[in-house]
Each structure stands twice: as C-alpha cells, then as structure tokens.
Scaffold this active site. Structure first.
Site, PDB file in Angstrom:
ATOM      1  CB  ALA A 118      -0.922   0.000   1.219  1.00  0.00           C
ATOM      2  N   PRO A 156       8.237  -8.884  -5.377  1.00  0.00           N
ATOM      3  CG  PRO A 156       8.980 -10.282  -3.649  1.00  0.00           C
ATOM      4  CD  PRO A 156       8.899  -8.863  -4.065  1.00  0.00           C
ATOM      5  N   PRO A 191     -23.933  32.483   7.439  1.00  0.00           N
ATOM      6  CG  PRO A 191     -24.734  30.525   8.358  1.00  0.00           C
ATOM      7  CD  PRO A 191     -23.909  31.037   7.231  1.00  0.00           C
ATOM      8  CG  ASP A 194     -24.408  43.744   5.180  1.00  0.00           C
ATOM      9  OD1 ASP A 194     -24.013  44.832   4.734  1.00  0.00           O
ATOM     10  OD2 ASP A 194     -25.151  42.967   4.561  1.00  0.00           O
ATOM     11  CE  LYS A 205     -28.671  48.247   3.863  1.00  0.00           C
ATOM     12  NZ  LYS A 205     -29.261  47.887   2.611  1.00  0.00           N
ATOM     13  N   GLY A 213     -23.940  39.201   4.993  1.00  0.00           N
ATOM     14  CA  GLY A 213     -24.412  38.009   5.677  1.00  0.00           C
ATOM     15  C   GLY A 213     -25.048  37.054   4.672  1.00  0.00           C
ATOM     16  CG  ASP A 221     -25.865  34.222  -2.033  1.00  0.00           C
ATOM     17  OD1 ASP A 221     -24.814  33.705  -2.420  1.00  0.00           O
ATOM     18  OD2 ASP A 221     -26.629  34.868  -2.790  1.00  0.00           O
ATOM     19  CB  THR A 229     -28.787  31.835   1.598  1.00  0.00           C
ATOM     20  OG1 THR A 229     -29.712  32.856   1.940  1.00  0.00           O
ATOM     21  CG2 THR A 229     -29.541  30.539   1.302  1.00  0.00           C
ATOM     22  CB  ALA A 230     -30.460  32.874   6.630  1.00  0.00           C
ATOM     23  CG  MET A 252     -35.280  40.430   6.861  1.00  0.00           C
ATOM     24  SD  MET A 252     -35.087  41.692   5.597  1.00  0.00           S
ATOM     25  CE  MET A 252     -35.230  40.712   4.101  1.00  0.00           C
TER      26      MET A 252
END
Ligand code: SAH
Length: 481
Positions: free
Chosen positions: A22, A43, A233, A256, A278, A309, A311, A339-340, A391
């Site tokens: 191996a 061998p 996330p 963000d 924001k 955050g 995507d 994404t979340a 949201m």
C-alpha cells in the site's frame, strides 16, 4: 537547514520503487505526477499496482531487490517493511550517487518527499525535515485553502506574455509595476472568472496603449476592484475557500452588521474594516452611502470586499450593488455564501425538501407591507411547499392571516431558528396558527428565520447543534385566524 529543497525534472528519467504494498502504491501515485519512467521491484503487488502493470503504465521486476536494479536511476524509493532490504537499497543508491528515500527511515534516507501543493507551474513543497509528517500535512491543508486554484493559470499566462511585456516596457521598475497590475488587477480577475480570451484582449490592448502613452500605466494601476462576498450565517466554517481568499487579499472590507466577528477575524490583518450594516433604527448607512464607499475605495486602487451576511443575492441587494459598479466601470466578482435558509435548516435538522413532506422550497421575505402585498399567497399556501421566511419576526400576524385565508392548514408546523449556526442558536417549534404567541413567548429576536411546512417538526427528531428545540405551547383558540 538540514534538508535543502530542490525541484527535480524527472520527465522520462528512471525512478525505481522497491516494494509492492500500500505504501509503494501511494509513493508511486505521487511520483507518477512527475512524468518519470517508473519501475517497481517486488515479488508481489497489490491488485491496484498489478492493474497498472497490466495496463502497461510501468515496468515491473517480479522478484526481490538486486543492486543493479538502480543502474541508470535518478531516484529510488524504498517502501518495504524489511529494514535489511531498505538498508541494501540505501547502500546501492549511495554507491551509484542516486538519491534514496526510505519510507519512515530518516537515517537511511538521503532525500525526503515533501507535502505538495500543486498549482502548476507553481508548486509549493512543505517539509518538516521528516520530524512531523502530520504537521506538514496540516500546513499543506492550510496553504491549499488560501492559495487560489487560478494561481497556476495566472502564472502560465504571465509566462506566455513575458517576452512581449519586456519588449513593450524596457524599464525594469516600470515593468515591475506592470506585473503588479497584471497579477492583482482586472487581467487576473478575468482569469479567475475563466475568461482567458478576454484577459488576452485586455492585456494586448493595455500593451498597445502603453507604447503610445506610458502615463496610462500608472492610471491603470490605480483602479481597484470589488468582490461581492457572501459571509454565510455566522459560523466561520461555512465560508467558502474563495471567500476566505478574498478576505485575506482585501485592502478594505465593507461589511454588514450581520457578519459575525469570527468571520471578520479572518480578514487580512492590514485590511480596513468598515461596518455599513443597515439597522432598522439608530445608526444606519444608507444604500447610496454604501455605493459611494465602494466606488471611492475601488477608484483609489484598493481591493474591496463587500461582505454580506448569508448570500449577497438572497435578500442582500447584491444586484443593485453590481448594477452600480457596472455603471461606474468598476471590475467585480461574486462569491456565493451559504444563505440563512440553508444554514438554519441544516443546523436545526430540518430538511427543506423531503420525499414524504415537501417537494419545493420558497425563499420569501415579509419585512414590510409592500413585500406582503406583492406576495403570491396562493402558491405559498400549497401544503407541500416549504417556506423559508427571512426577516420574518415583525409581520407575523399578517403572514399567518394571509396563509390561512388562502387555505394553508392552521396546524402546519413551523420552526423559528434564531442566530442559526452560532453557538447561541435557538430553535422554537410550533404551529402556523400560533406563530405570533410563539415568537412573543420566546422573545425571538433578529436574526431569525421562520421555516413553515411539514418538515419543520423534524427538528425535534433530527436536531444536532446547540440547544435542543423548544416546543411552543399549543395556542389558544383566539390565536387562530
Ligand atoms: N443575504 C442574507 C439575508 C439578509 S436578510 C442571506 O442570504 O442569508 C436578513 C435576514 O436573514 C434576517 O432577518 C434573518 O431572517 C435571516 N438571517 C440571516 N442570518 C441569520 C442567522 N444566522 N440565523 C437566522 N436567520 C438569519
């Protein structure tokens, strides 16, 4: 330095491997990348090695090692479990001036094989001097993650243009500046974007213009670029390798508020971090201001990472930001994030689709009146549809009322996932008719994602991360619409 690194050209040279087990198999696979002629002396062979021999890929001497097996070889690897054989190999190699690598035996070895990061023509070799192969493998894994796959393409590209660049820019220091532009700027970006023809055109055009006007070089160098990067996330392990590389190459990171501290900690130490998150109230940086900042830093020649955050293209206003960059002639690339909906579902043990319960998923938002009014409620009311509501903690009454009015079953399971993928994650499971009281009772806060559909109950069986899900009390009749 006990072991001196050296890169060997082994194409069509003879490399002999002693042993047919191996370990020989692994070493052979490694050395085969060099294009050497390979000869095995053993061998007996493992079935995989035997198959390679049968296919004509290598020479095989089916017997014990003899010193003259090494005649004409450049390198020998002894991969047998028998120290006497290994010692005989080392001796025969020494007599012939051939480099010998004896597996797991530093004393008998005159050369050791490094851990390799291959971005040909760029190759990085890591050695711990044979003392800690595990450590070498770790370092390799770290380098693999930060060295972009496109590096080899960029190096080959630069090599192919070297003569023309030298002819166009005789001055060495100016040429160096040009190479910085080539490796950091829009040409490299086009190569990363798998658009080699456009990269060729751009470089040809640049060189042609340079001949007329050397000033355009410094002008070109000053234009930066923006990478729109999804940070996922919160759990930094959910960053993509590309996101990590972008962060490690950034001059400025516009992020963000939602982006976790652990993710920000992965940015280049010298990078300037600017929060532009924001929030609904208090301090906020308006979208126009974000645009202005991206433009200002890119025009100053910086590599800007716009970090969002999850995507950037899922309720992230990434589209608007790209439109703005395009209108202003700033080069950009996009790195997707988890994404979340995907992250919260995974970390709560809620499969978003399931053969028994749900055939599709919708990503929806219910953060304001207009988004509610524009919603296709009939589609959302379909019993075999999973809804991932972003949201969603503020407009719960309206959400429930509309879904029930359009025929969704009041007993439809729901799950709130608050702070998904973060250590403080909370999952609360209940039913559609009781979502408002569920959110109030558990004082759910943003960021939280609401999953609606039969799959939501699976959290109670399949959860694995953080605190187990809490089960909401059965709502009183007055809660139902
Ligand atoms: N672009 C982001 C979404 C931005 S909208 C993405 O792709 O995930 C912000 C909403 O995303 C939050 O109100 C919340 O509903 C959801 N969200 C983002 N991160 C979250 C997290 N870690 N846990 C739960 N919900 C999250």
């Amino acid at each position: 330095m006990r072991y001196f690194p050296l890169f060997l050209d082994l194409r069509d040279r003879l490399v002999v491997i002693i042993g047919g087990g191996a370990i020989a198999e692994r070493k052979l696979a490694l050395v085969a990348q060099s294009g050497a002629r390979l000869m095995l002396v053993a061998p007996t062979l493992t079935p995989a090695l035997q198959a390679l021999c049968d296919a004509g890929g290598l020479l095989h001497r089916p017997r014990a090692f003899e010193a003259q097996d090494l005649d004409g070889a450049r390198l020998v690897i002894a991969a047998t479990a028998d120290r006497a054989v290994n010692a005989a190999v080392a001796r025969a190699a020494e007599q012939r001036g051939i480099i010998a690598n004896v597996v797991d035996d530093l004393e008998l070895s005159t050369g050791i094989l490094p851990a390799i990061i291959d971005r040909s023509p760029i190759v990085i070799a890591v050695s711990t001097g044979g003392t800690a192969p595990v450590l070498a493998r770790r370092i390799r894994a770290q380098l693999e993650s930060v060295v972009d796959e496109s590096l080899g393409r960029i190096a080959s590209f630069a090599a192919a243009w070297r003569g023309r660049i030298r002819a166009a820019i005789p001055d060495l220091s100016v040429r160096r500046g040009f190479y910085d532009w080539l490796l950091d700027g829009p040409v490299a970006a086009l190569l990363r974007q798998a658009r080699p023809a456009a990269a060729e055109d751009l470089l040809a055009d640049k060189l042609a213009r340079l001949r007329q006007d050397t000033a355009s070089l410094s002008a070109a160098r000053r234009i930066g670029s923006v990478a729109l990067v999804g940070a996922g996330p919160g759990d930094p392990g959910l960053l993509t390798l590309k996101a990590l590389r972008a962060l490690q190459g950034a001059d400025v990171v516009l992020h963000d508020r939602l982006v976790s501290r652990e993710v920000l900690a992965l940015a280049r130490r010298e990078a300037e971090l600017i929060e532009v998150g924001k929030t609904g109230h208090g301090h906020r940086v308006a979208q126009d201001e974000i645009h202005r900042l991206m433009l200002e830093h890119a025009l100053a020649g910086r590599r800007v990472v716009r970090l969002k955050g999850g995507d950037a293209f899922v309720f992230g206003r990434g589209g608007e930001e790209l439109e703005y960059l395009r209108a202003n002639g700033i080069a950009y690339e996009v790195v997707p994030g988890i994404t979340a909906a995907l992250a919260c579902a995974a970390y709560a043990g809620i499969p978003l689709t399931h053969r028994d319960h749900s055939g599709s998923v919708r990503l929806v938002t219910a953060h304001c009146r207009e988004s509610l009014d524009a919603t296709d409620w009939r589609g959302l009311a379909n019993a075999r549809e999973t809804l991932a509501v972003y949201m969603g903690v503020t407009m719960l009454a309206q959400l429930r009322t509309e879904l029930l009015r359009h025929g969704r079953d009041p007993a439809t399971p729901v799950a709130f996932v608050e702070n998904g993928s973060r250590p403080e994650q909370r999952v609360v499971v209940g039913t559609l008719q009781g979502i408002e009281s569920l959110a109030a009772e558990h004082a759910l806060r943003s960021p939280a994602l609401l999953i609606i559909g039969a799959v939501a109950t699976l959290a109670t069986q399949l959860h694995w991360f953080g605190a187990p899900p809490q089960i909401g009390t059965v709502p009183a009749a007055r809660d139902a619409a």
